[in-house]
Design a protein around this motif. Structure first.
Motif, PDB file in Angstrom:
ATOM      1  N   ARG A  28       0.837  -1.201   0.000  1.00  0.00           N
ATOM      2  CA  ARG A  28       0.000   0.000   0.000  1.00  0.00           C
ATOM      3  C   ARG A  28       0.871   1.250   0.000  1.00  0.00           C
ATOM      4  O   ARG A  28       0.566   2.227  -0.692  1.00  0.00           O
ATOM      5  CB  ARG A  28      -0.933  -0.015   1.212  1.00  0.00           C
ATOM      6  N   HIS A  29       1.953   1.231   0.768  1.00  0.00           N
ATOM      7  CA  HIS A  29       2.812   2.410   0.842  1.00  0.00           C
ATOM      8  C   HIS A  29       3.465   2.714  -0.500  1.00  0.00           C
ATOM      9  O   HIS A  29       3.580   3.888  -0.887  1.00  0.00           O
ATOM     10  CB  HIS A  29       3.898   2.206   1.908  1.00  0.00           C
ATOM     11  N   ILE A  30       3.884   1.679  -1.216  1.00  0.00           N
ATOM     12  CA  ILE A  30       4.579   1.920  -2.491  1.00  0.00           C
ATOM     13  C   ILE A  30       3.618   1.939  -3.678  1.00  0.00           C
ATOM     14  O   ILE A  30       4.039   2.013  -4.832  1.00  0.00           O
ATOM     15  CB  ILE A  30       5.690   0.870  -2.730  1.00  0.00           C
ATOM     16  N   GLY A  31       2.299   1.885  -3.399  1.00  0.00           N
ATOM     17  CA  GLY A  31       1.305   2.018  -4.454  1.00  0.00           C
ATOM     18  C   GLY A  31       1.127   0.800  -5.337  1.00  0.00           C
ATOM     19  O   GLY A  31       0.729   0.917  -6.504  1.00  0.00           O
ATOM     20  N   LYS A  32       1.396  -0.396  -4.792  1.00  0.00           N
ATOM     21  CA  LYS A  32       1.312  -1.625  -5.588  1.00  0.00           C
ATOM     22  C   LYS A  32       0.195  -2.564  -5.137  1.00  0.00           C
ATOM     23  O   LYS A  32      -0.001  -3.619  -5.749  1.00  0.00           O
ATOM     24  CB  LYS A  32       2.641  -2.378  -5.509  1.00  0.00           C
ATOM     25  N   PHE A  33      -0.534  -2.218  -4.110  1.00  0.00           N
ATOM     26  CA  PHE A  33      -1.488  -3.171  -3.528  1.00  0.00           C
ATOM     27  C   PHE A  33      -2.609  -3.544  -4.495  1.00  0.00           C
ATOM     28  O   PHE A  33      -3.042  -4.695  -4.538  1.00  0.00           O
ATOM     29  CB  PHE A  33      -2.083  -2.607  -2.238  1.00  0.00           C
ATOM     30  N   GLU A  34      -3.076  -2.598  -5.277  1.00  0.00           N
ATOM     31  CA  GLU A  34      -4.165  -2.893  -6.209  1.00  0.00           C
ATOM     32  C   GLU A  34      -3.727  -3.863  -7.298  1.00  0.00           C
ATOM     33  O   GLU A  34      -4.533  -4.623  -7.839  1.00  0.00           O
ATOM     34  CB  GLU A  34      -4.680  -1.593  -6.843  1.00  0.00           C
ATOM     35  N   ASP A  35      -2.437  -3.866  -7.621  1.00  0.00           N
ATOM     36  CA  ASP A  35      -1.927  -4.733  -8.681  1.00  0.00           C
ATOM     37  C   ASP A  35      -1.551  -6.129  -8.176  1.00  0.00           C
ATOM     38  O   ASP A  35      -1.461  -7.074  -8.972  1.00  0.00           O
ATOM     39  CB  ASP A  35      -0.689  -4.099  -9.329  1.00  0.00           C
ATOM     40  N   PRO A  37      -2.847  -8.602  -5.340  1.00  0.00           N
ATOM     41  CA  PRO A  37      -3.924  -8.797  -4.360  1.00  0.00           C
ATOM     42  C   PRO A  37      -3.561  -9.790  -3.250  1.00  0.00           C
ATOM     43  O   PRO A  37      -3.920 -10.965  -3.304  1.00  0.00           O
ATOM     44  CB  PRO A  37      -5.071  -9.330  -5.225  1.00  0.00           C
ATOM     45  N   LEU A  38      -2.880  -9.323  -2.223  1.00  0.00           N
ATOM     46  CA  LEU A  38      -2.428 -10.221  -1.158  1.00  0.00           C
ATOM     47  C   LEU A  38      -3.568 -10.754  -0.302  1.00  0.00           C
ATOM     48  O   LEU A  38      -3.393 -11.740   0.414  1.00  0.00           O
ATOM     49  CB  LEU A  38      -1.414  -9.489  -0.258  1.00  0.00           C
ATOM     50  N   THR A  39      -4.724 -10.119  -0.366  1.00  0.00           N
ATOM     51  CA  THR A  39      -5.862 -10.611   0.407  1.00  0.00           C
ATOM     52  C   THR A  39      -6.673 -11.667  -0.347  1.00  0.00           C
ATOM     53  O   THR A  39      -7.587 -12.260   0.212  1.00  0.00           O
ATOM     54  CB  THR A  39      -6.794  -9.448   0.797  1.00  0.00           C
ATOM     55  N   ASN A  40      -6.336 -11.896  -1.611  1.00  0.00           N
ATOM     56  CA  ASN A  40      -6.996 -12.938  -2.403  1.00  0.00           C
ATOM     57  C   ASN A  40      -6.008 -13.415  -3.461  1.00  0.00           C
ATOM     58  O   ASN A  40      -6.128 -13.104  -4.643  1.00  0.00           O
ATOM     59  CB  ASN A  40      -8.281 -12.402  -3.048  1.00  0.00           C
ATOM     60  N   PHE A 132       6.039 -12.076  -8.106  1.00  0.00           N
ATOM     61  CA  PHE A 132       5.891 -10.791  -7.411  1.00  0.00           C
ATOM     62  C   PHE A 132       7.261 -10.187  -7.106  1.00  0.00           C
ATOM     63  O   PHE A 132       7.486  -8.984  -7.269  1.00  0.00           O
ATOM     64  CB  PHE A 132       5.122 -10.978  -6.105  1.00  0.00           C
ATOM     65  N   ASP A 133       8.185 -11.030  -6.644  1.00  0.00           N
ATOM     66  CA  ASP A 133       9.512 -10.551  -6.268  1.00  0.00           C
ATOM     67  C   ASP A 133      10.251  -9.999  -7.480  1.00  0.00           C
ATOM     68  O   ASP A 133      10.993  -9.011  -7.370  1.00  0.00           O
ATOM     69  CB  ASP A 133      10.312 -11.695  -5.636  1.00  0.00           C
TER      70      ASP A 133
END
Length: 354
Positions: A28-35, A37-40, A132-133
């Motif tokens: 979220r901090h680096i602006g990548k969370f939407e791309d 999806p760690l919650t799904n 991801f890495d």
């Protein structure tokens, strides 16, 4: 001499126990969370590349038929996919306890479908976090202003903090990448790097950085359905720790999926890491500090978390960071620790300094 004794008398150890919440906070901090999806995680299934062909659709009837038949889809809700995963792991744990000798490659047995789906799931998780890495770069610039980065730097620079042990149940390398970007020295336990400093990282559920000695070119990748859960066999000396060139085909995949129970594999790499995590917890004394961040508390993994919590001193300073803490875990922490504090974010964490 007096000054050294004075400092030692007030020195503290810090234990940080991390779940998925840490990685979510970072992205979220680096602006990548939407791309990403760690919650799904399974929602990325049609975008994850099949290793042998480097084409999309890892999760598909073509490549992972058992997950597909059990209902896993990239467009499922997080709740639906997680329920399927929990069922898969519960069945696999039960089968492992029974210690079956062989599992047919093709069978009409529902049990075999779940066991084969387990093998597909572990391979999916490995290559998902490797992809991801490869796609996400962590630099000191992108960490500017992030509360976790500030906290880690403060712990590294604080002479009164003599030891910082990190137990992370995440497979990803983002904690390692963050420490490296911040120029903080660290060592890994059991499957070791050549690091030093006062930071250590222990990963009881495995890591994409654990590379088996018999790994080979990923072009030969396949999912072996013919044997029992051999992915959890192997001792720590079979692995080396690598931070690059991770996309390899391994006969053993050292990952325990969410809801897996590493206590059933005492003589393997997983058992040694579990014992190491409990040892780190036992080292926490009255007045030392503990941070829990983003841990789940499902019925299938409560035992493992409880074993760590019960080894902590009841008079340590314990902070739990989670915007939506499970009521059961909150109740347990309230019952076990006299100095328990809850924070909705790491940004609000005081750490006894404010």
């Amino acid at each position: 001499m007096f000054l050294a004794s004075f400092i030692k008398g007030f020195s503290v150890k810090q234990l940080i126990i991390l779940g998925n919440g840490f990685s979510i906070d970072l992205l979220r901090h680096i602006g990548k969370f939407e791309d990403y999806p760690l919650t799904n995680l399974l929602s990325y299934g049609d975008k994850l590349r099949w290793p042998a062909s480097d084409c999309n659709a890892f999760i598909s009837f073509r490549h992972t038929p058992n997950l597909w038949l059990l209902g896993v889809r990239s467009n499922n809700s997080a709740e639906k996919n997680m329920q399927i995963v929990e069922n898969i792991i519960t069945c696999a744990n039960a089968i492992q306890m029974k210690k079956r000798q062989t599992t047919p490659a093709a069978s009409d047995s529902v049990g075999d479908v779940y066991l084969n789906a387990y093998k597909e799931l572990v391979s999916f998780l490995k290559f998902l976090f490797i992809q991801f890495d490869q796609e996400i770069t962590i630099s000191s610039d992108c960490l500017t202003g992030w509360h976790w980065a500030d906290l880690l730097k403060k712990l590294d620079e604080d002479e009164l903090v003599t030891q910082v042990d990190i137990i992370t149940f995440n497979y990803d390398l983002w904690m390692e990448r963050v420490l490296e970007a911040l120029n903080i020295k660290y060592k890994t336990t059991v499957i070791e790097n050549d690091g030093g400093g006062k930071f250590s990282i222990t990963k009881p559920h495995g890591s994409i950085s654990f590379v088996h000695s018999k790994s080979r070119d990923v072009a030969s990748f396949n999912i072996n359905y013919s044997n029992e859960i051999e992915i959890l066999e192997g001792v720590e000396s079979d692995f080396t720790l690598e931070m690059d060139n991770l996309k390899q085909h391994s006969p053993i995949t050292p990952l325990i999926p969410p809801a897996g129970d590493s206590s059933r594999y005492q003589l393997t790499w997983a058992g040694k890491l579990k014992a190491e995590a409990e040892s780190k917890a036992k080292g926490i004394e009255d007045g030392d500090k503990v941070i829990l961040c983003g841990l789940s508390y499902w019925h299938v993994d409560r035992k493992e978390i409880d074993e760590i919590l019960l080894n902590l001193s009841s008079h340590c300073e314990l902070a739990y960071i989670n915007p939506n803490p499970p009521e059961a875990l909150d109740a347990v922490l309230t019952s076990l620790f006299k100095k328990y504090e809850h924070y909705v974010s790491a940004e609000r964490y005081a750490g006894g300094q404010k």
